[in-house]
Design a protein around this motif. Sequence first.
Motif, PDB file in Angstrom:
ATOM      1  N   ARG A 193     -82.965 -39.077  -2.437  1.00 10.37           N
ATOM      2  CA  ARG A 193     -84.593 -38.496  -2.171  1.00 10.37           C
ATOM      3  C   ARG A 193     -84.727 -38.380  -0.765  1.00 10.37           C
ATOM      4  NH1 ARG A 193     -88.102 -42.811  -3.668  1.00 10.37           N
ATOM      5  NH2 ARG A 193     -86.711 -44.470  -3.552  1.00 10.37           N
ATOM      6  N   SER A 209     -86.584 -39.053   1.662  1.00 10.14           N
ATOM      7  CA  SER A 209     -86.967 -39.427   2.303  1.00 10.14           C
ATOM      8  C   SER A 209     -85.711 -40.717   2.233  1.00 10.14           C
ATOM      9  CB  SER A 209     -87.743 -39.692   3.171  1.00 10.14           C
ATOM     10  OG  SER A 209     -88.536 -40.711   2.130  1.00 10.14           O
ATOM     11  N   HIS A 210     -85.115 -41.240   0.700  1.00  9.61           N
ATOM     12  CA  HIS A 210     -84.596 -42.360   0.513  1.00  9.61           C
ATOM     13  C   HIS A 210     -83.145 -42.464   0.095  1.00  9.61           C
ATOM     14  CE1 HIS A 210     -85.399 -46.604   0.150  1.00  9.61           C
ATOM     15  NE2 HIS A 210     -84.048 -46.175  -0.846  1.00  9.61           N
ATOM     16  N   ARG A 218     -79.233 -44.322  -1.864  1.00  9.41           N
ATOM     17  CA  ARG A 218     -79.723 -46.472  -2.669  1.00  9.41           C
ATOM     18  C   ARG A 218     -78.706 -45.579  -3.821  1.00  9.41           C
ATOM     19  NH1 ARG A 218     -83.546 -50.083  -5.524  1.00  9.41           N
ATOM     20  NH2 ARG A 218     -82.110 -51.200  -6.975  1.00  9.41           N
ATOM     21  N   ASP A 255     -79.801 -49.286  -0.321  1.00  9.61           N
ATOM     22  CA  ASP A 255     -81.234 -49.165  -0.123  1.00  9.61           C
ATOM     23  C   ASP A 255     -81.604 -48.839   1.008  1.00  9.61           C
ATOM     24  OD1 ASP A 255     -83.299 -48.645  -2.129  1.00  9.61           O
ATOM     25  OD2 ASP A 255     -83.203 -50.434  -2.232  1.00  9.61           O
ATOM     26  N   GLU A 256     -82.121 -47.303   1.731  1.00  8.58           N
ATOM     27  CA  GLU A 256     -82.520 -47.376   2.970  1.00  8.58           C
ATOM     28  C   GLU A 256     -83.544 -46.042   2.944  1.00  8.58           C
ATOM     29  OE1 GLU A 256     -82.674 -48.716   5.931  1.00  8.58           O
ATOM     30  OE2 GLU A 256     -80.813 -50.310   5.148  1.00  8.58           O
ATOM     31  N   GLU A 257     -84.773 -46.427   3.762  1.00  9.94           N
ATOM     32  CA  GLU A 257     -85.241 -45.314   4.129  1.00  9.94           C
ATOM     33  C   GLU A 257     -84.777 -44.599   4.770  1.00  9.94           C
ATOM     34  OE1 GLU A 257     -88.741 -43.276   2.947  1.00  9.94           O
ATOM     35  OE2 GLU A 257     -87.910 -45.404   2.182  1.00  9.94           O
ATOM     36  N   LEU A 258     -84.875 -42.996   4.814  1.00 12.25           N
ATOM     37  CA  LEU A 258     -83.946 -42.529   6.203  1.00 12.25           C
ATOM     38  C   LEU A 258     -84.749 -42.578   7.505  1.00 12.25           C
ATOM     39  CD1 LEU A 258     -81.739 -40.075   3.699  1.00 12.25           C
ATOM     40  CD2 LEU A 258     -81.141 -40.780   5.475  1.00 12.25           C
ATOM     41  N   HIS A 259     -84.475 -42.387   8.599  1.00 10.10           N
ATOM     42  CA  HIS A 259     -85.177 -41.775   9.590  1.00 10.10           C
ATOM     43  C   HIS A 259     -86.108 -40.129   9.820  1.00 10.10           C
ATOM     44  CE1 HIS A 259     -86.761 -41.236  13.520  1.00 10.10           C
ATOM     45  NE2 HIS A 259     -85.532 -39.948  13.971  1.00 10.10           N
ATOM     46  N   ARG A 314     -86.185 -36.408   7.287  1.00  7.98           N
ATOM     47  CA  ARG A 314     -86.063 -35.805   5.525  1.00  7.98           C
ATOM     48  C   ARG A 314     -85.111 -35.390   5.361  1.00  7.98           C
ATOM     49  NH1 ARG A 314     -91.220 -35.544   2.866  1.00  7.98           N
ATOM     50  NH2 ARG A 314     -90.071 -33.086   1.588  1.00  7.98           N
ATOM     51  N   PHE A 323     -81.185 -43.785   9.667  1.00  5.84           N
ATOM     52  CA  PHE A 323     -81.626 -44.855   9.135  1.00  5.84           C
ATOM     53  C   PHE A 323     -83.256 -45.376   9.274  1.00  5.84           C
ATOM     54  CE2 PHE A 323     -78.049 -45.417   6.951  1.00  5.84           C
ATOM     55  CZ  PHE A 323     -78.334 -44.772   5.627  1.00  5.84           C
ATOM     56  N   SER A 342     -84.579 -48.142   9.325  1.00  3.40           N
ATOM     57  CA  SER A 342     -84.285 -49.800  10.539  1.00  3.40           C
ATOM     58  C   SER A 342     -83.728 -49.896  11.503  1.00  3.40           C
ATOM     59  CB  SER A 342     -83.812 -50.169   8.478  1.00  3.40           C
ATOM     60  OG  SER A 342     -82.685 -49.769   8.681  1.00  3.40           O
TER      61      SER A 342
END
Length: 116
Positions: free
Chosen positions: A21, A23-24, A26, A37-41, A43, A92, A94
């Motif tokens: 996606r 911004s993500h 998986r 399963d990470e949120e991107l820094h 887009r 990411f 995180s």
Amino acid sequence: VYLEVRVPEGTPARDLRVEMRPSHLRVSVGSAAPLLDEELHMRIYVGSNADDQSSVWELQDRRCLVFHLVKWHRLEAGNVRDASRTWWRQCFASEEPFENKVPTNAYYDTRKEERR
């Protein structure tokens, strides 16, 4: 941006569940818990299968999942004026940012000259 994710050796591509996606990311194998399963820094551009500018992934040697993530903010898309604003200091949200500084626009200008 290139990203490599190890998967269990011998994993066939048909068993991979990859969700990209803007911004993500998986990744899971079958119904097992996600390997990633990470949120991107920042887009990415997901696009569609018919779009040759969209982010893609491929499985190499049935053990390494390789992503080619196309940045959302890029000069070619016309949604950013200064190429230095496209620099990713981390992949990411995180993780800690890289220590090196964001390159100036001069860095990108010299890279363009080298390609000509």
